[in-house]
Design a protein around this motif. Structure first.
Motif, PDB file in Angstrom:
ATOM      1  N   LEU A 104      15.501  15.632   2.838  1.00  9.12           N
ATOM      2  CA  LEU A 104      16.139  16.030   1.580  1.00  9.12           C
ATOM      3  C   LEU A 104      15.813  15.030   0.478  1.00  9.12           C
ATOM      4  O   LEU A 104      15.455  15.412  -0.635  1.00  9.12           O
ATOM      5  N   ILE A 105      15.912  13.760   0.773  1.00  6.16           N
ATOM      6  CA  ILE A 105      15.646  12.733  -0.236  1.00  6.16           C
ATOM      7  C   ILE A 105      14.176  12.764  -0.648  1.00  6.16           C
ATOM      8  O   ILE A 105      13.855  12.625  -1.829  1.00  6.16           O
ATOM      9  N   ALA A 106      13.281  12.993   0.305  1.00  9.38           N
ATOM     10  CA  ALA A 106      11.858  13.137  -0.036  1.00  9.38           C
ATOM     11  C   ALA A 106      11.659  14.320  -0.972  1.00  9.38           C
ATOM     12  O   ALA A 106      10.875  14.260  -1.924  1.00  9.38           O
ATOM     13  N   ARG A 107      12.381  15.393  -0.734  1.00  5.38           N
ATOM     14  CA  ARG A 107      12.283  16.574  -1.596  1.00  5.38           C
ATOM     15  C   ARG A 107      12.758  16.242  -3.012  1.00  5.38           C
ATOM     16  O   ARG A 107      12.181  16.704  -3.995  1.00  5.38           O
ATOM     17  N   LEU A 108      13.798  15.438  -3.132  1.00  9.57           N
ATOM     18  CA  LEU A 108      14.277  15.031  -4.456  1.00  9.57           C
ATOM     19  C   LEU A 108      13.219  14.222  -5.203  1.00  9.57           C
ATOM     20  O   LEU A 108      13.074  14.348  -6.419  1.00  9.57           O
ATOM     21  N   ILE A 109      12.467  13.413  -4.476  1.00  9.63           N
ATOM     22  CA  ILE A 109      11.389  12.647  -5.096  1.00  9.63           C
ATOM     23  C   ILE A 109      10.280  13.597  -5.556  1.00  9.63           C
ATOM     24  O   ILE A 109       9.703  13.421  -6.631  1.00  9.63           O
ATOM     25  N   ASP A 110      10.002  14.633  -4.762  1.00  3.16           N
ATOM     26  CA  ASP A 110       8.892  15.563  -5.031  1.00  3.16           C
ATOM     27  C   ASP A 110       9.176  16.628  -6.091  1.00  3.16           C
ATOM     28  O   ASP A 110       8.238  17.224  -6.610  1.00  3.16           O
ATOM     29  N   ILE A 111      10.428  16.911  -6.371  1.00  3.18           N
ATOM     30  CA  ILE A 111      10.759  18.047  -7.236  1.00  3.18           C
ATOM     31  C   ILE A 111      10.035  18.000  -8.573  1.00  3.18           C
ATOM     32  O   ILE A 111       9.525  18.989  -9.047  1.00  3.18           O
ATOM     33  N   ASP A 112       9.985  16.843  -9.181  1.00  2.00           N
ATOM     34  CA  ASP A 112       9.331  16.691 -10.480  1.00  2.00           C
ATOM     35  C   ASP A 112       8.161  15.730 -10.298  1.00  2.00           C
ATOM     36  O   ASP A 112       8.362  14.522 -10.260  1.00  2.00           O
ATOM     37  N   PRO A 113       6.930  16.239 -10.163  1.00  2.00           N
ATOM     38  CA  PRO A 113       5.785  15.361  -9.890  1.00  2.00           C
ATOM     39  C   PRO A 113       5.671  14.217 -10.893  1.00  2.00           C
ATOM     40  O   PRO A 113       5.933  14.381 -12.079  1.00  2.00           O
ATOM     41  N   HIS A 114       5.287  13.053 -10.408  1.00  2.00           N
ATOM     42  CA  HIS A 114       5.113  11.867 -11.249  1.00  2.00           C
ATOM     43  C   HIS A 114       3.680  11.368 -11.088  1.00  2.00           C
ATOM     44  O   HIS A 114       3.129  11.378  -9.985  1.00  2.00           O
ATOM     45  N   ALA A 115       3.090  10.912 -12.177  1.00  2.00           N
ATOM     46  CA  ALA A 115       1.692  10.477 -12.169  1.00  2.00           C
ATOM     47  C   ALA A 115       1.426   9.330 -11.201  1.00  2.00           C
ATOM     48  O   ALA A 115       0.301   9.177 -10.722  1.00  2.00           O
ATOM     49  N   ASP A 116       2.422   8.507 -10.898  1.00  2.00           N
ATOM     50  CA  ASP A 116       2.221   7.369 -10.009  1.00  2.00           C
ATOM     51  C   ASP A 116       2.380   7.715  -8.527  1.00  2.00           C
ATOM     52  O   ASP A 116       2.147   6.857  -7.671  1.00  2.00           O
ATOM     53  N   ILE A 117       2.807   8.947  -8.215  1.00  2.30           N
ATOM     54  CA  ILE A 117       3.049   9.336  -6.819  1.00  2.30           C
ATOM     55  C   ILE A 117       2.005  10.366  -6.388  1.00  2.30           C
ATOM     56  O   ILE A 117       1.904  11.446  -6.961  1.00  2.30           O
ATOM     57  N   LEU A 118       1.246  10.021  -5.353  1.00  4.08           N
ATOM     58  CA  LEU A 118       0.238  10.929  -4.817  1.00  4.08           C
ATOM     59  C   LEU A 118       0.852  11.900  -3.813  1.00  4.08           C
ATOM     60  O   LEU A 118       0.585  13.093  -3.848  1.00  4.08           O
ATOM     61  N   ALA A 119       1.710  11.373  -2.911  1.00  2.17           N
ATOM     62  CA  ALA A 119       2.303  12.215  -1.876  1.00  2.17           C
ATOM     63  C   ALA A 119       3.577  11.579  -1.342  1.00  2.17           C
ATOM     64  O   ALA A 119       3.773  10.367  -1.448  1.00  2.17           O
ATOM     65  N   THR A 120       4.426  12.427  -0.764  1.00  2.22           N
ATOM     66  CA  THR A 120       5.663  11.973  -0.135  1.00  2.22           C
ATOM     67  C   THR A 120       5.774  12.646   1.226  1.00  2.22           C
ATOM     68  O   THR A 120       5.575  13.854   1.337  1.00  2.22           O
ATOM     69  N   ILE A 121       6.087  11.868   2.247  1.00  5.61           N
ATOM     70  CA  ILE A 121       6.236  12.396   3.601  1.00  5.61           C
ATOM     71  C   ILE A 121       7.608  11.980   4.112  1.00  5.61           C
ATOM     72  O   ILE A 121       7.928  10.792   4.148  1.00  5.61           O
ATOM     73  N   SER A 152       0.819  -1.212   0.000  1.00  9.04           N
ATOM     74  CA  SER A 152       0.000   0.000   0.000  1.00  9.04           C
ATOM     75  C   SER A 152       0.854   1.263   0.000  1.00  9.04           C
ATOM     76  O   SER A 152       0.441   2.267  -0.570  1.00  9.04           O
ATOM     77  N   LEU A 153       2.034   1.227   0.610  1.00  6.96           N
ATOM     78  CA  LEU A 153       2.948   2.375   0.657  1.00  6.96           C
ATOM     79  C   LEU A 153       4.355   1.932   0.285  1.00  6.96           C
ATOM     80  O   LEU A 153       4.747   0.801   0.570  1.00  6.96           O
ATOM     81  N   VAL A 154       5.118   2.851  -0.300  1.00  9.14           N
ATOM     82  CA  VAL A 154       6.543   2.615  -0.523  1.00  9.14           C
ATOM     83  C   VAL A 154       7.270   3.235   0.667  1.00  9.14           C
ATOM     84  O   VAL A 154       6.981   4.370   1.058  1.00  9.14           O
ATOM     85  N   VAL A 155       8.198   2.503   1.261  1.00 14.40           N
ATOM     86  CA  VAL A 155       8.952   2.978   2.411  1.00 14.40           C
ATOM     87  C   VAL A 155      10.427   3.060   2.023  1.00 14.40           C
ATOM     88  O   VAL A 155      10.990   2.107   1.493  1.00 14.40           O
ATOM     89  N   VAL A 156      11.018   4.228   2.264  1.00 16.13           N
ATOM     90  CA  VAL A 156      12.445   4.434   2.022  1.00 16.13           C
ATOM     91  C   VAL A 156      13.093   4.699   3.378  1.00 16.13           C
ATOM     92  O   VAL A 156      12.742   5.666   4.046  1.00 16.13           O
TER      93      VAL A 156
END
Length: 161
Positions: free
Chosen positions: A114-131, A101-105
């Protein structure tokens, strides 16, 4: 006789200094503002102060993160600069998995935001949110049925294939 530079000349100097500072941060690891200041002096920017370097770092959106050697170093993360995921970022990742149900890093302590921000910088259709917390990032897929694809996207973005 010395003439005061025009505002256009001052803008050109500031813009060039900003570009040079950004290039240095992309190419090298600096653990202190003084080391960055010394590199700028070696490139011909005589008389540059530590406070000027501090303002440059703030302007560029630079943060300090733990590098591959375990030392805190300045990292360029501003949205208007290209994101380059290299060994210093991927070395901060301990594990990437999902629970259907969730991807865990899992990251080293202090690296998750910082790493979450790198994931968020360029929105992707498969990603709803990053915390991002201290050492854990939760990536919420747009659709739970696509969690495996979302994990592959995260791995690709972080250079952890």
């Amino acid at each position: 006789m010395y003439e005061t530079p025009t505002s256009n000349e001052m803008f050109d100097v500031d813009h060039k200094l900003t570009d040079v500072c950004k290039r240095l941060l992309q190419q090298q690891s600096f653990t202190t503002q003084n080391k960055l200041r010394q590199a700028l002096v070696e490139l011909g920017y005589e008389g540059i102060s530590q406070s000027t370097v501090s303002r440059l770092l703030t302007h560029l959106g630079v943060v300090k993160v733990q590098n591959a050697c375990g030392k805190k170093a300045y990292c360029l993360t501003s949205e208007n600069s290209p994101v380059r995921v290299d060994s210093s970022i991927s070395s901060q990742i301990e594990m990437i998995t999902n629970n259907q149900s969730l991807v865990v890093v899992k990251t080293h302590p202090g690296s998750a935001q910082l790493i979450a921000r790198l994931i968020d910088i360029d929105p992707h259709a498969d990603i709803l949110a990053t915390i991002g917390g201290n050492d854990t990032i939760l990536v919420v897929p747009k659709h739970v049925k696509d969690v495996d694809r979302c994990e592959r996207v995260v791995r690709a973005r972080l250079g952890a294939l």
